[in-house]
Write a protein that holds these residues in place. Structure first.
Motif, PDB file in Angstrom:
ATOM      1  N   MET A 115       0.863  -1.193   0.000  1.00  0.00           N
ATOM      2  CA  MET A 115       0.000   0.000   0.000  1.00  0.00           C
ATOM      3  C   MET A 115       0.895   1.238   0.000  1.00  0.00           C
ATOM      4  SD  MET A 115      -2.978   1.055   2.714  1.00  0.00           S
ATOM      5  CE  MET A 115      -3.901  -0.436   2.388  1.00  0.00           C
ATOM      6  N   ASN A 116       0.717   2.076  -1.027  1.00  0.00           N
ATOM      7  CA  ASN A 116       1.580   3.244  -1.138  1.00  0.00           C
ATOM      8  C   ASN A 116       1.097   4.387  -0.250  1.00  0.00           C
ATOM      9  OD1 ASN A 116      -0.571   4.468  -2.487  1.00  0.00           O
ATOM     10  ND2 ASN A 116       0.148   3.712  -4.473  1.00  0.00           N
ATOM     11  N   ILE A 117       1.916   5.439  -0.190  1.00  0.00           N
ATOM     12  CA  ILE A 117       1.642   6.580   0.691  1.00  0.00           C
ATOM     13  C   ILE A 117       0.364   7.305   0.272  1.00  0.00           C
ATOM     14  CG2 ILE A 117       2.517   8.813   1.446  1.00  0.00           C
ATOM     15  CD1 ILE A 117       5.324   7.680   1.242  1.00  0.00           C
ATOM     16  N   ALA A 118       0.128   7.429  -1.021  1.00  0.00           N
ATOM     17  CA  ALA A 118      -1.063   8.132  -1.513  1.00  0.00           C
ATOM     18  C   ALA A 118      -2.341   7.444  -1.045  1.00  0.00           C
ATOM     19  CB  ALA A 118      -1.028   8.211  -3.037  1.00  0.00           C
ATOM     20  N   THR A 119      -2.312   6.115  -1.091  1.00  0.00           N
ATOM     21  CA  THR A 119      -3.490   5.357  -0.655  1.00  0.00           C
ATOM     22  C   THR A 119      -3.731   5.548   0.837  1.00  0.00           C
ATOM     23  OG1 THR A 119      -3.063   3.696  -2.368  1.00  0.00           O
ATOM     24  CG2 THR A 119      -4.538   3.078  -0.570  1.00  0.00           C
ATOM     25  N   ILE A 120      -2.644   5.511   1.602  1.00  0.00           N
ATOM     26  CA  ILE A 120      -2.768   5.699   3.056  1.00  0.00           C
ATOM     27  C   ILE A 120      -3.318   7.088   3.373  1.00  0.00           C
ATOM     28  CG2 ILE A 120      -1.471   5.872   5.213  1.00  0.00           C
ATOM     29  CD1 ILE A 120       0.439   3.748   4.089  1.00  0.00           C
ATOM     30  N   GLU A 121      -2.803   8.103   2.672  1.00  0.00           N
ATOM     31  CA  GLU A 121      -3.286   9.467   2.898  1.00  0.00           C
ATOM     32  C   GLU A 121      -4.770   9.586   2.550  1.00  0.00           C
ATOM     33  OE1 GLU A 121       0.835  11.997   2.128  1.00  0.00           O
ATOM     34  OE2 GLU A 121      -0.715  11.869   0.557  1.00  0.00           O
ATOM     35  N   PHE A 122      -5.163   8.931   1.460  1.00  0.00           N
ATOM     36  CA  PHE A 122      -6.573   8.969   1.055  1.00  0.00           C
ATOM     37  C   PHE A 122      -7.462   8.316   2.106  1.00  0.00           C
ATOM     38  CE2 PHE A 122     -10.226   9.037  -1.588  1.00  0.00           C
ATOM     39  CZ  PHE A 122     -10.875   7.831  -1.394  1.00  0.00           C
ATOM     40  N   LEU A 123      -7.009   7.156   2.611  1.00  0.00           N
ATOM     41  CA  LEU A 123      -7.800   6.459   3.627  1.00  0.00           C
ATOM     42  C   LEU A 123      -7.913   7.281   4.915  1.00  0.00           C
ATOM     43  CD1 LEU A 123      -6.533   2.782   3.169  1.00  0.00           C
ATOM     44  CD2 LEU A 123      -8.771   3.721   2.537  1.00  0.00           C
ATOM     45  N   LEU A 124      -6.799   7.924   5.290  1.00  0.00           N
ATOM     46  CA  LEU A 124      -6.832   8.771   6.485  1.00  0.00           C
ATOM     47  C   LEU A 124      -7.787   9.950   6.292  1.00  0.00           C
ATOM     48  CD1 LEU A 124      -3.046   8.834   7.491  1.00  0.00           C
ATOM     49  CD2 LEU A 124      -4.927   7.748   8.736  1.00  0.00           C
ATOM     50  N   PHE A 125      -7.708  10.565   5.117  1.00  0.00           N
ATOM     51  CA  PHE A 125      -8.593  11.692   4.813  1.00  0.00           C
ATOM     52  C   PHE A 125     -10.052  11.251   4.806  1.00  0.00           C
ATOM     53  CE2 PHE A 125      -9.861  15.691   3.127  1.00  0.00           C
ATOM     54  CZ  PHE A 125     -10.871  15.429   2.209  1.00  0.00           C
ATOM     55  N   PHE A 126     -10.301  10.096   4.189  1.00  0.00           N
ATOM     56  CA  PHE A 126     -11.667   9.578   4.111  1.00  0.00           C
ATOM     57  C   PHE A 126     -12.208   9.253   5.504  1.00  0.00           C
ATOM     58  CE2 PHE A 126     -15.282   7.629   2.214  1.00  0.00           C
ATOM     59  CZ  PHE A 126     -15.589   6.531   3.001  1.00  0.00           C
ATOM     60  N   THR A 127     -11.356   8.613   6.320  1.00  0.00           N
ATOM     61  CA  THR A 127     -11.774   8.254   7.682  1.00  0.00           C
ATOM     62  C   THR A 127     -12.058   9.498   8.516  1.00  0.00           C
ATOM     63  OG1 THR A 127     -10.415   6.252   7.568  1.00  0.00           O
ATOM     64  CG2 THR A 127     -11.127   6.984   9.754  1.00  0.00           C
ATOM     65  N   ALA A 128     -11.179  10.500   8.406  1.00  0.00           N
ATOM     66  CA  ALA A 128     -11.366  11.740   9.164  1.00  0.00           C
ATOM     67  C   ALA A 128     -12.637  12.459   8.721  1.00  0.00           C
ATOM     68  CB  ALA A 128     -10.152  12.644   8.995  1.00  0.00           C
ATOM     69  N   SER A 129     -12.858  12.493   7.405  1.00  0.00           N
ATOM     70  CA  SER A 129     -14.056  13.150   6.877  1.00  0.00           C
ATOM     71  C   SER A 129     -15.316  12.445   7.358  1.00  0.00           C
ATOM     72  CB  SER A 129     -14.021  13.164   5.342  1.00  0.00           C
ATOM     73  OG  SER A 129     -12.899  13.873   4.878  1.00  0.00           O
ATOM     74  N   LEU A 130     -15.276  11.114   7.320  1.00  0.00           N
ATOM     75  CA  LEU A 130     -16.432  10.337   7.771  1.00  0.00           C
ATOM     76  C   LEU A 130     -16.690  10.569   9.253  1.00  0.00           C
ATOM     77  CD1 LEU A 130     -18.579   8.232   7.049  1.00  0.00           C
ATOM     78  CD2 LEU A 130     -16.901   6.446   7.595  1.00  0.00           C
ATOM     79  N   LEU A 131     -15.613  10.643  10.032  1.00  0.00           N
ATOM     80  CA  LEU A 131     -15.744  10.875  11.470  1.00  0.00           C
ATOM     81  C   LEU A 131     -16.353  12.247  11.749  1.00  0.00           C
ATOM     82  CD1 LEU A 131     -15.186   9.816  14.317  1.00  0.00           C
ATOM     83  CD2 LEU A 131     -12.905  10.820  14.168  1.00  0.00           C
ATOM     84  N   PHE A 132     -15.853  13.265  11.046  1.00  0.00           N
ATOM     85  CA  PHE A 132     -16.404  14.612  11.216  1.00  0.00           C
ATOM     86  C   PHE A 132     -17.874  14.666  10.806  1.00  0.00           C
ATOM     87  CE2 PHE A 132     -11.912  16.232  11.060  1.00  0.00           C
ATOM     88  CZ  PHE A 132     -11.935  16.825  12.312  1.00  0.00           C
ATOM     89  N   LEU A 133     -18.209  13.947   9.740  1.00  0.00           N
ATOM     90  CA  LEU A 133     -19.595  13.924   9.280  1.00  0.00           C
ATOM     91  C   LEU A 133     -20.508  13.289  10.324  1.00  0.00           C
ATOM     92  CD1 LEU A 133     -21.689  14.383   7.046  1.00  0.00           C
ATOM     93  CD2 LEU A 133     -21.068  12.141   6.107  1.00  0.00           C
TER      94      LEU A 133
END
Length: 200
Positions: A1-19
C-alpha cells in the motif's frame, strides 16, 4: 500500500468521522429545540389555565407556606396582604358555582385549584377539598328560593365558621372578620342582582 493510498484512507476516515459528529450534534440540537418548544407551550398552557404565582408560590404552595409558620415575618405579612383578596375571590367563586349549578340541576364539586384574577394578573389559588365541598354545598343551599331570613342567617353562620376554620389552618385568624364581611356583602349583592333579574 503506497503513501497516496494511506493518505486517502486517512482523509476519508477523518471526513467520515467529522460527518458523523456533525450529524450527531445536529440531531441533538434538533431534539433539544423540539423539547424546548414543547416545554414553552406547556408552560404557557398551564399558566393560561391555572394562573400564575404569588411571590413565587403556586397554588397549594401558598397554602402550605402560610400553614407552616416558617416564613419570615415581613414575607408572611406581604403574602397575607396579597393572598387575602385571592382567597376571598376563591371562596366567592365556589359559592357562586354552587348557586349556579343548583339552578342548572347540577351537582359537581369544583376542583381545589382555581385561577383567580388579581391586581397583577391571575394567581393560581388552592383550597383543601373539604372546604371546597362545604362552600359548594352552602352555595347550593343559598340558591333555594324558599329560604327565609333565619335560614339565610344560618347559612351565613356556616360560611363564617368555614372561613374561620380555613384561616385557622393557615394562621390568618386575625383576617376572619374582614374576609367574612367582604364575602357576605358580595354574596348578598349577587343575590339581590339575581332577584332583580328574575323579577324583570
Amino acid at each position: 500500500m503506497n503513501i497516496a493510498t494511506i493518505e486517502f484512507l486517512l482523509f476519508f476516515t477523518a471526513s467520515l468521522l467529522f460527518l458523523l459528529i456533525f450529524l450527531a450534534l445536529y440531531y441533538l440540537w434538533n431534539k433539544t429545540s423540539e423539547i424546548e418548544a414543547i416545554t414553552r407551550k406547556s408552560v404557557k398552557t398551564m399558566t393560561r389555565l391555572s394562573g400564575g404565582t404569588l411571590l413565587g408560590l403556586l397554588g397549594k404552595e401558598i397554602w402550605d407556606a402560610l400553614a407552616s409558620a416558617k416564613l419570615p415575618v415581613d414575607r408572611r405579612e406581604e403574602l397575607e396582604n396579597r393572598y387575602v383578596y385571592i382567597l376571598q375571590r376563591h371562596i366567592e367563586r365556589v359559592l357562586e358555582q354552587g348557586v349556579f349549578d343548583h339552578r342548572k340541576g347540577k351537582n359537581e364539586t369544583p376542583s381545589s385549584d382555581a385561577a383567580i384574577g388579581g391586581t397583577k394578573g391571575e394567581i393560581q389559588s388552592w383550597i383543601p377539598q373539604k372546604y371546597v365541598k362545604t362552600l359548594y354545598s352552602i352555595g347550593q343551599e343559598t340558591a333555594i328560593p324558599s329560604l327565609d331570613g333565619e335560614q339565610t342567617d344560618l347559612l351565613m353562620d356556616k360560611i363564617q365558621e368555614t372561613i374561620g376554620a380555613m384561616l385557622s389552618d393557615i394562621g390568618m385568624q386575625n383576617r376572619q372578620r374582614v374576609l367574612f364581611n367582604r364575602v357576605r356583602n358580595n354574596v348578598n349583592s349577587k343575590d339581590e342582582e339575581t332577584d332583580s333579574d328574575e323579577i324583570s
